[in-house]
Design an enzyme around this catalytic site. Structure first.
Site, mmCIF file in Angstrom:
data_model
loop_
_atom_site.group_PDB
_atom_site.id
_atom_site.type_symbol
_atom_site.label_atom_id
_atom_site.label_comp_id
_atom_site.label_asym_id
_atom_site.label_seq_id
_atom_site.Cartn_x
_atom_site.Cartn_y
_atom_site.Cartn_z
ATOM 1 N N LYS A 130 7.103 1.147 12.433
ATOM 2 C CA LYS A 130 7.053 1.474 13.874
ATOM 3 C C LYS A 130 7.451 0.308 14.777
ATOM 4 O O LYS A 130 8.112 0.495 15.788
ATOM 5 C CB LYS A 130 5.678 2.023 14.273
ATOM 6 C CG LYS A 130 4.445 1.275 13.768
ATOM 7 C CD LYS A 130 3.975 1.795 12.444
ATOM 8 C CE LYS A 130 3.104 0.785 11.730
ATOM 9 N NZ LYS A 130 1.880 1.303 11.250
ATOM 10 N N THR A 152 0.827 -1.210 0.000
ATOM 11 C CA THR A 152 0.000 0.000 0.000
ATOM 12 C C THR A 152 0.866 1.268 0.000
ATOM 13 O O THR A 152 0.688 2.143 -0.839
ATOM 14 C CB THR A 152 -0.897 0.007 1.264
ATOM 15 O OG1 THR A 152 -1.580 -1.234 1.309
ATOM 16 C CG2 THR A 152 -1.887 1.140 1.241
ATOM 17 N N VAL A 153 1.816 1.332 0.927
ATOM 18 C CA VAL A 153 2.582 2.572 1.085
ATOM 19 C C VAL A 153 3.654 2.698 -0.012
ATOM 20 O O VAL A 153 3.861 3.777 -0.576
ATOM 21 C CB VAL A 153 3.221 2.657 2.487
ATOM 22 C CG1 VAL A 153 3.935 3.988 2.674
ATOM 23 C CG2 VAL A 153 2.164 2.488 3.567
ATOM 24 N N GLU A 175 9.251 9.759 10.070
ATOM 25 C CA GLU A 175 8.012 10.487 10.384
ATOM 26 C C GLU A 175 6.773 9.637 10.072
ATOM 27 O O GLU A 175 5.774 9.674 10.801
ATOM 28 C CB GLU A 175 7.967 11.788 9.573
ATOM 29 C CG GLU A 175 6.816 12.709 9.902
ATOM 30 C CD GLU A 175 6.832 13.225 11.333
ATOM 31 O OE1 GLU A 175 7.732 13.989 11.688
ATOM 32 O OE2 GLU A 175 5.926 12.849 12.110
ATOM 33 N N GLY A 217 -3.274 4.937 5.605
ATOM 34 C CA GLY A 217 -3.653 4.968 4.192
ATOM 35 C C GLY A 217 -2.453 5.273 3.312
ATOM 36 O O GLY A 217 -1.453 5.831 3.769
ATOM 37 N N GLY A 263 -6.801 -0.114 3.191
ATOM 38 C CA GLY A 263 -5.337 -0.032 3.355
ATOM 39 C C GLY A 263 -4.923 0.653 4.645
ATOM 40 O O GLY A 263 -3.809 1.156 4.745
ATOM 41 N N LYS A 291 4.067 2.965 18.561
ATOM 42 C CA LYS A 291 4.162 4.389 18.216
ATOM 43 C C LYS A 291 4.399 5.230 19.472
ATOM 44 O O LYS A 291 5.168 6.196 19.447
ATOM 45 C CB LYS A 291 2.885 4.849 17.512
ATOM 46 C CG LYS A 291 2.758 4.294 16.094
ATOM 47 C CD LYS A 291 1.370 4.560 15.553
ATOM 48 C CE LYS A 291 1.204 4.049 14.135
ATOM 49 N NZ LYS A 291 -0.196 3.957 13.731
ATOM 50 N N GLU A 335 -2.776 -3.043 9.534
ATOM 51 C CA GLU A 335 -1.523 -3.772 9.340
ATOM 52 C C GLU A 335 -1.844 -5.095 8.648
ATOM 53 O O GLU A 335 -2.985 -5.568 8.704
ATOM 54 C CB GLU A 335 -0.884 -4.072 10.697
ATOM 55 C CG GLU A 335 -0.529 -2.848 11.507
ATOM 56 C CD GLU A 335 0.480 -1.950 10.810
ATOM 57 O OE1 GLU A 335 1.595 -2.408 10.546
ATOM 58 O OE2 GLU A 335 0.143 -0.792 10.509
ATOM 59 N N ASP A 344 0.208 -1.730 17.854
ATOM 60 C CA ASP A 344 0.696 -0.692 16.939
ATOM 61 C C ASP A 344 0.756 0.665 17.649
ATOM 62 O O ASP A 344 1.749 1.385 17.553
ATOM 63 C CB ASP A 344 -0.234 -0.626 15.710
ATOM 64 C CG ASP A 344 0.219 0.410 14.706
ATOM 65 O OD1 ASP A 344 1.213 0.158 14.007
ATOM 66 O OD2 ASP A 344 -0.413 1.487 14.636
HETATM 67 N N1 HSE Z 1 -2.219 0.311 10.814
HETATM 68 C C1 HSE Z 1 -1.788 1.630 11.091
HETATM 69 C C2 HSE Z 1 -2.967 2.430 11.624
HETATM 70 C C3 HSE Z 1 -1.234 2.247 9.847
HETATM 71 O O1 HSE Z 1 -4.091 1.989 11.444
HETATM 72 O O2 HSE Z 1 -2.766 3.480 12.232
HETATM 73 C C4 HSE Z 1 -0.577 3.583 10.064
HETATM 74 O O3 HSE Z 1 0.496 3.481 10.952
#
Ligand code: HSE
Length: 421
Positions: A99, A16-17, A123, A297, A181, A199, A184, A195
């Site tokens: 992350k 995706t990214v 970032e 996204g 998207g 972060k 994860e 997640d």
């Molecule tokens: N899966 C992560 C979220 C993607 O939903 O925030 C962005 O870090």
């Protein structure tokens, strides 16, 4: 990195990214940045660009001396660390959105940057399009920053929004987050709070110079939040959000956690919906700042990667001043939290864990209480993460100390005993 130098990118990952970055770079030709090769895991997948761009051989990128920037956008944290480590050892600049990898290897990555004098920017690893890492790193002085709290996972915010505002069922909302998207590849990382915890580790390092791992603070995701909890929230005019919090306590230590929370309409986080993320910082003199932006996204994440790539042109790198120059601000679980606890069977509540209980409701298949519990009790055991139990923070959840004299007077009054205050 020399400003006049063309940036030649070796890209790892075309999910995706990665694909988002490719598209964004092709619509920003002024950046004089080229993707030279893309390393992927599955060569047989149909792709939108010519096959000669792709390789499955990581060393073809890492050993290519023309490539001066490695952009790492894969989801396997262990493989990502090996790629980043090798690239830094070769003196290449690295941009990553991983992350989990960064939170797990923070100290080693610091050393690698120092030893090989190579920049490493990430970032996109926190809150995607919202520029929070650089702001925490650059703008806020450690001693002036009192706290930050916010929504730092887009998928769970998307799921909670759809569930409680449109009555979409959990699994369906999750599927939609995956299709769009946001989630994860292993969505357990999102819904289990991992997640957001990863972060939070990164943000703590840049905000307070605190290097930590998720196992050192309390965190949970949203799996246990039920529609019945949402009804209680609605009755009280609250919304439920997954909130990360880092607050300096009176003793100078830090309280840090990621938990679902009831938020009031007056709270800016109340109005943050879908995949949006937001962070509220509070510092002396400046008071509060509110950051909001798309937190997941393809394009929002690619935009942060792009911003890092472009920052390499003017030799930007994190200086980690708060880590290097100041005594470490350490985490503490010696504080209390005001929580809502709901259970599907009343026997699952252990009242003795609580300092005091303010509300108690016993209904068929949904009993709940509001009470105050020591954070240390939550960090030491997992009973509150078991199926059928849901723990949601109340608004303004941190209680620094407990006045037992007041509480005992209150309980005597509640019990109908005449007391003089
Ligand atoms: N899966 C992560 C979220 C993607 O939903 O925030 C962005 O870090």
């Amino acid at each position: 990195m020399d400003n006049s130098k063309q940036l030649i990118i070796g890209l790892f990952g075309f999910g995706t990214v990665g694909k988002g970055l490719y598209d964004v770079l092709h619509s920003t030709p002024t950046l004089s940045t080229t993707i030279s090769r893309i390393c992927i895991r599955h060569p047989d997948k149909p792709r939108s660009i010519a096959p000669e761009f792709f390789t499955t051989d990581a060393s073809a990128l890492l050993n290519d001396e023309q490539i001066n920037v490695i952009v790492e956008l894969i989801d396997d944290a262990d493989a990502a660390f090996e790629i980043v480590k090798t690239a830094l050892q070769k003196g290449k600049a690295v941009v990553s959105a991983n992350k989990k990898m960064i939170a797990e290897h923070f100290e080693e990555l610091l050393e690698l940057q120092q030893q090989y004098q190579a920049p490493f920017l990430y970032e996109a690893a926190c809150c995607a399009s919202m520029p929070i890492v650089r702001n925490l790193e650059e703008y806020y002085d450690n001693d002036l920053l009192k706290s930050f709290r916010g929504i730092i996972n887009g998928s769970t915010n998307f799921i909670l929004t759809r569930m409680f505002e449109e009555q979409v069922e959990f699994q369906q909302a999750l599927r939609l987050a995956q299709q769009l998207g946001f989630a994860e590849s292993d969505p357990k990382l999102d819904i289990g709070g991992f997640d957001a915890a990863n972060k939070l580790c990164i943000l703590l390092a840049h905000a307070f110079g605190t290097i930590t791992k998720p196992k050192q603070f309390i965190f949970n995701g949203i799996e246990s939040v039920s529609l019945q909890d949402a009804l209680v929230a609605k009755e009280k005019k609250y919304s439920i959000k997954l909130v990360a919090n880092a607050t300096k306590l009176e003793n100078g230590k830090l309280a840090a956690f990621v938990l679902p929370q009831f938020v009031t309409e007056q709270d800016d986080l109340f109005h943050v919906h879908n995949e949006f993320n937001a962070v509220i910082t509070e510092s002396a003199f400046a008071d509060k700042h509110f950051f909001k932006g798309k937190g997941a996204g393809a394009f929002p994440t690619a935009s942060a990667v792009l911003s890092d790539i472009s920052a390499l042109r003017y030799n930007y790198r994190y200086e980690y001043r708060k880590i290097r120059n100041l005594p470490a601000t350490t985490l503490s679980n010696d504080f209390y939290l005001k929580v809502f606890l709901s259970v599907d069977e009343i026997g699952k509540i252990n009242k003795d864990e609580f300092e005091w209980i303010e509300e108690w409701h016993n209904e068929f298949s949904h009993s709940w209480l509001i009470g105050v519990i020591h954070a240390g009790k939550l960090s030491e055991s997992n009973w509150w993460k078991q199926p059928g139990i849901s723990l949601i923070l109340c608004p303004d959840p941190i209680v620094e100390s407990v006045d037992y004299r007041k509480i005992s007077l209150q309980s005597l009054k509640l019990a109908g005993v005449a007391v003089s205050a």
